[in-house]
Design a protein around this motif. Structure first.
Motif, mmCIF file in Angstrom:
data_model
loop_
_atom_site.group_PDB
_atom_site.id
_atom_site.type_symbol
_atom_site.label_atom_id
_atom_site.label_comp_id
_atom_site.label_asym_id
_atom_site.label_seq_id
_atom_site.Cartn_x
_atom_site.Cartn_y
_atom_site.Cartn_z
ATOM 1 N N PRO B 82 0.250 3.088 -1.145
ATOM 2 C CA PRO B 82 0.245 1.705 -0.626
ATOM 3 C C PRO B 82 0.167 0.664 -1.734
ATOM 4 C CG PRO B 82 -1.847 2.842 -0.173
ATOM 5 C CD PRO B 82 -0.890 3.875 -0.668
ATOM 6 N N PRO B 83 1.008 -0.352 -1.659
ATOM 7 C CA PRO B 83 1.010 -1.394 -2.684
ATOM 8 C C PRO B 83 -0.252 -2.269 -2.620
ATOM 9 C CG PRO B 83 3.022 -1.466 -1.351
ATOM 10 C CD PRO B 83 2.070 -0.553 -0.669
ATOM 11 N N ASP B 84 -0.580 -2.848 -3.743
ATOM 12 C CA ASP B 84 -1.631 -3.863 -3.828
ATOM 13 C C ASP B 84 -0.914 -5.195 -4.078
ATOM 14 O OD1 ASP B 84 -3.570 -5.641 -4.558
ATOM 15 O OD2 ASP B 84 -4.534 -4.331 -6.043
ATOM 16 N N LEU B 85 -0.837 -6.027 -3.058
ATOM 17 C CA LEU B 85 -0.024 -7.246 -3.173
ATOM 18 C C LEU B 85 -0.848 -8.483 -3.511
ATOM 19 C CD1 LEU B 85 2.472 -6.681 -0.201
ATOM 20 C CD2 LEU B 85 2.761 -6.123 -2.621
ATOM 21 N N ARG B 86 -2.090 -8.269 -3.934
ATOM 22 C CA ARG B 86 -2.948 -9.444 -4.191
ATOM 23 C C ARG B 86 -2.366 -10.338 -5.267
ATOM 24 N NH1 ARG B 86 -8.660 -6.399 -4.600
ATOM 25 N NH2 ARG B 86 -7.278 -5.013 -5.763
ATOM 26 N N GLY B 87 -1.849 -9.744 -6.325
ATOM 27 C CA GLY B 87 -1.270 -10.546 -7.399
ATOM 28 C C GLY B 87 -0.052 -11.315 -6.916
ATOM 29 N N ALA B 94 -10.620 -7.300 -0.671
ATOM 30 C CA ALA B 94 -10.406 -5.862 -0.822
ATOM 31 C C ALA B 94 -9.628 -5.353 0.374
ATOM 32 C CB ALA B 94 -11.753 -5.141 -0.916
ATOM 33 N N SER B 95 -8.489 -4.766 0.106
ATOM 34 C CA SER B 95 -7.637 -4.217 1.161
ATOM 35 C C SER B 95 -8.381 -3.142 1.949
ATOM 36 C CB SER B 95 -6.396 -3.613 0.509
ATOM 37 O OG SER B 95 -5.633 -2.905 1.456
ATOM 38 N N THR B 96 -8.170 -3.116 3.266
ATOM 39 C CA THR B 96 -8.748 -2.045 4.095
ATOM 40 C C THR B 96 -7.653 -1.076 4.517
ATOM 41 O OG1 THR B 96 -8.365 -3.209 6.178
ATOM 42 C CG2 THR B 96 -10.470 -3.620 5.064
ATOM 43 N N ASP B 256 3.521 -2.890 -6.942
ATOM 44 C CA ASP B 256 2.822 -4.142 -6.645
ATOM 45 C C ASP B 256 3.693 -5.372 -6.913
ATOM 46 O OD1 ASP B 256 0.798 -2.386 -6.128
ATOM 47 O OD2 ASP B 256 -0.360 -2.852 -7.936
ATOM 48 N N VAL B 257 4.937 -5.167 -7.277
ATOM 49 C CA VAL B 257 5.870 -6.262 -7.583
ATOM 50 C C VAL B 257 5.232 -7.227 -8.586
ATOM 51 C CG1 VAL B 257 7.702 -7.633 -6.511
ATOM 52 C CG2 VAL B 257 6.339 -6.106 -5.097
#
Lengths: 477, 360
Positions: B82-87, B94-96, B256-257
């Motif tokens: 799963p990607p972390d798209l916060r940036g 925090a993603s759940t 995460d692009v």
């Protein structure tokens, strides 16, 4: 197995209904002669039979739409049928229903190797999908045992699996899109040749809905490049527990065989007598197949051998050539036929957590003694999908009922240990009345709401999946 | 509102006077919905983990990082990456795991192992009328009843609020390596990816970013070495190979692009027929990060290009606005599909209170 009483008004209107079907289809696509309709009275669950009102064999999506629209207007139930290989009675007609068979819709519409998909009409058989792409080095991964005969339409309806789904997944994991005709004749496209559908995953809920949401006429399927090679090994053990532990260790080690098949002693003995594959006479036997280049196969088998040896097997047999590989698979592939030589049998399909394997096998053995019916176990161990084969005599009064009661107890046990009633065959009529063992009322209500949306009159594939009492109000309209 | 149990979640939904905005970590929400915030973080913790059966059952509000740490402890992982798209989206929090499921968030390994929905074995959720519903389970193969597991994955919290999810997990591979192909234009660079994906060498990532095409293989050490060698020969291009942490870094950037984080402009996520990918991007004169062999395109373009982007993908895929103003965020649907989706929403959420308007 109780089925709803046929609608007398529909039975008496047969001539008019058949005439309407002839209005929208070529003459040779409508069958209403009772003798010819016998061919559609059952699927592979042959204990239950009922000739339909009529059968239609359309050739195009447009013809399917016209048939469904006519039946919808007349309030006539429709039972979709692929190749009729369902072991769960998924294509069992009612006397007041029209069978819609997709067998004539078997064309390949598009193959695209660069984008790795094939689009076919849904009546095409599973094996012939792979056949259409194998010259280019590709294959279609789901491989149910009936793959020579079974149709993609039925595979989608039942979300079929197969021996190799440990690595490649089942139908839903290899389905990119469908053309679906709703009961009212509306044609809907879900998904397509791109990576994933947009919006709600309607494709995901159509797959496995047992032909109750719509009739799939065309499908985009993912095709995969064929592996360089494959090789099975056979490992024999003196107890089911140890064989089960070996399976768990292989999986935990991060090895990903394409198949891990399990046979117990009754099944080994029956297949040896029948197919003479040269299996060792032991309590439990695993067939483990790995894929890749020669070097990769040997790397994986070395590791598997190390793991297996730690469990002190009575036999570890590696196929040295193609002929030996075939012999290793021979017994497994003849298992159903071998059991059928002994007697009639009922094939169950519950899935359990792999960790419960020894416990469940032990309990099945105990129940076998209690019911006085023999049972052999042959199944996909890597994913816990069991196939207990209960032997009975169809000509002996009461034996079928006893066998069904035994089967129900096994399936309840599967649910009890955290598993489910059916891993790849579907509910159909066979497990319909056990649904409440696995699901609470609210769980089934949520599923039935989906049907309400797709088929508000509840005309498609009646009396399947949900217990009759649970669906009674909806079916009454 | 932050229920701590499934029963409290039922009470919150039954007692809701108006729309609810369901929030896990709020790190990847893209649709527009208004309402009182319903946080799922109180429903946290691992229910069951059986490494030998590759099975994990976890409460939906459990932080993704916690799930990943638990799995890493047994040398396992979520296969779908799963990607972390916060940036990219400029979010905190925090993603759940429930948010991951609601978004069907899937990374580069989708080309090999499928999406989040393909690894999802079971769900429990509370629908908009307060009914607790379970579907699927914790076993690998399950065709008992309709597959609402798939329906819930990617439903963006509009059909129900997830309380528990179960997954098939995957063992960490012994080795990974990435072939980096430089010196090709986009058309040729994407063709290389498709060629690799059409080979028998079991590719676990095929992406293009920053003018380089990236092809990943994972598995047993000997097998990785073998396949890298075969791919080198097959592709006949200027290839360098990176391994281990350096390889993992490359794929985190793609997943995460990262290339578009903090950059000005709208970001679109296109799912397209891979051979159409280069053409779609050329039509919009944007900057792209390509994943899934071209099947997924992250497109950075000027603001307000919705119509043009959607025209460019028409008939060969669909476009979702991941970052930017303007609506609709989700792709428009054909009337007969919208009628089915609308019908399901009406029945699962009859008061239309769950993430109202989120998916259009």
């Amino acid at each position: 197995m109780e089925m709803p009483l046929p609608d007398a008004a529909i039975l008496s209107a047969k001539a008019r209904i058949v005439a309407r079907l002839r209005d929208v289809l070529p003459d040779d696509a409508v069958i209403d002669d009772l003798a010819e309709l016998r061919a559609y009275e059952c699927d592979a669950l042959t204990a239950y039979r009922c000739p339909p009102l009529a059968a239609v064999l359309p050739r195009t999506t447009e013809e399917v739409s016209a048939v469904l629209r006519s039946c919808w207007e007349e309030g006539v139930p429709v039972v979709p049928r692929g190749s009729g290989t369902s072991l769960a009675g998924g294509a069992l007609p009612t006397a007041d229903s029209v069978i819609l068979g997709v067998a004539r819709m078997n064309a390949v519409l598009e193959t695209d190797y660069d984008n790795r998909f094939i689009r076919v009409q849904s009546g095409r058989t599973n094996l012939s999908v792979s056949g259409a792409v194998e010259a280019e080095g590709f294959f279609y991964a789901p491989d149910p045992s009936s793959q020579l005969a079974c149709a993609i339409a039925g595979n989608i309806a039942m979300n079929s699996g197969g021996a190799h789904c440990l690595k490649y997944g089942v139908t839903t994991n290899n389905l990119l899109g469908v053309t679906l005709v709703k009961m009212d004749g509306t044609v809907v496209t879900l998904g397509g040749p791109w990576a994933e559908p947009s919006g709600l995953d309607l494709l995901g809920v159509v797959c496995g809905s047992e032909g109750q949401l719509g009739v799939v006429t065309e499908a985009w399927l993912r095709i995969l490049p064929k592996p360089e090679g494959a090789r099975p090994v056979l490992v024999g053990f003196n107890s089911n527990e140890v064989a089960g532990a070996c399976v768990a260790d292989i999986i935990r080690a991060g090895l990903l065989p394409v198949a891990i098949e399990f046979m117990d002693r009754p099944c080994i003995r029956a297949t040896e007598a029948f197919a003479k594959a040269g299996y060792p006479d032991c309590e439990a036997l695993l067939i483990i197949e790995v894929e890749g280049s020669e070097a990769e196969i040997s790397e994986q088998l070395t590791r598997i051998r190390q793991i297996a040896m730690a469990h002190d097997p009575v036999e570890f047999r590696e196929a040295a050539d193609e002929d030996q590989a075939k012999r290793i698979w021979l017994g497994r592939k003849s298992a159903f036929g071998a059991m059928g030589q002994i007697n009639d049998y009922m094939c169950l399909d519950g899935t359990i957590p792999v960790s419960s394997l020894p416990h469940v096998l032990k309990r099945i053995g105990e129940m076998s003694a209690e019911f006085g019916l023999d049972v052999g176990n042959v199944f996909h161990a890597g994913d816990g999908n069991m196939h207990p084969l209960i032997l009975f005599n169809a000509n002996k009064p009461g034996d079928l009922e006893k066998c069904e009661a035994f089967g129900a107890e096994i399936l309840k046990l599967c649910v009890e240990v955290g598993g489910c009633l059916t891993g790849e065959h579907g509910v159909g009529i066979e497990k319909r009345d056990l649904m409440a063992v696995q699901f609470a009322a609210a769980d089934m209500e949520a599923q039935m709401r989906v049907k309400d949306v797709f088929d508000p009159k509840w005309l498609l594939n009646p009396a399947k999946v949900f217990p009759l009492a649970t669906s009674a109000a909806r079916r009454a309209g | 509102m932050r229920p701590e149990t499934e029963a409290e979640l039922v009470d919150v939904i039954l007692g809701a006077a108006g729309p609810l905005l369901v929030r896990g970590g709020g790190t990847r929400t893209i649709g527009r919905a208004l309402g009182e915030v319903l946080e799922t973080g109180g429903l946290s913790g691992v229910e069951l983990y059986e490494p030998g059966a590759l099975t994990l059952v976890v409460r939906a509000g459990t932080p993704l990082a916690e799930v990943e740490a638990v799995l890493a402890g047994d040398r396992q992982r979520l296969a779908f990456e799963p990607p972390d798209l916060r940036g990219l989206l400029g979010r905190e929090g925090a993603s759940t795991i429930g948010g991951v499921v609601a978004a069907n968030a899937s990374g580069p390994r989708r080309v090999q192992v499928g999406a989040c929905r393909d690894a999802l074995l079971g769900v429990r959720f509370v629908d908009g009328a307060g009914n607790v519903v379970k579907n699927g389970g914790r076993v690998m193969k399950n065709v008992t009843g309709y597959d609402l597991v798939k329906l819930m994955a990617g439903s963006q919290g509009t059909l129900g609020v997830l309380s528990e999810v179960s997954f098939k997990v995957q063992a960490l591979p012994e080795a990974e390596a990435t072939l980096v192909v430089e010196g090709l234009d986009d058309v040729a660079g994407l063709a290389v990816l498709r060629k690799a994906l059409g080979s028998p060498f079991d590719i676990s990532g095929a992406a293009r970013e920053g003018g380089r095409s990236l092809i990943r293989v994972e598995g047993m050490a000997g097998s990785v070495t073998y396949r890298v060698g075969q791919l080198r020969a097959l592709l006949a291009a200027d290839v360098t190979v990176v391994e281990g942490a350096e390889s993992a870094d490359l794929w985190r950037r793609v997943r995460d692009v990262e290339a578009f984080a903090g950059r000005k402009g709208d970001v679109w996520r296109l799912a397209v027929v891979p051979t159409a990918a280069a053409d779609v991007v050329a039509a919009e004169a944007g900057e792209a990060v390509w994943d899934w062999g071209g099947g997924l395109v992250w497109l950075l373009v000027a603001e307000g290009r919705a119509e043009a982007v959607r025209d460019a993908v028409a008939g060969r895929g669909h476009a979702t606005l991941i970052r930017g103003e303007g609506t609709p965020v989700f792709p428009p649907e054909a009337a007969e599909v919208a009628a089915l989706a609308g019908g399901l929403r009406d029945r699962f959420d009859p008061r239309n209170i769950l993430n109202r308007g989120m998916m259009g």
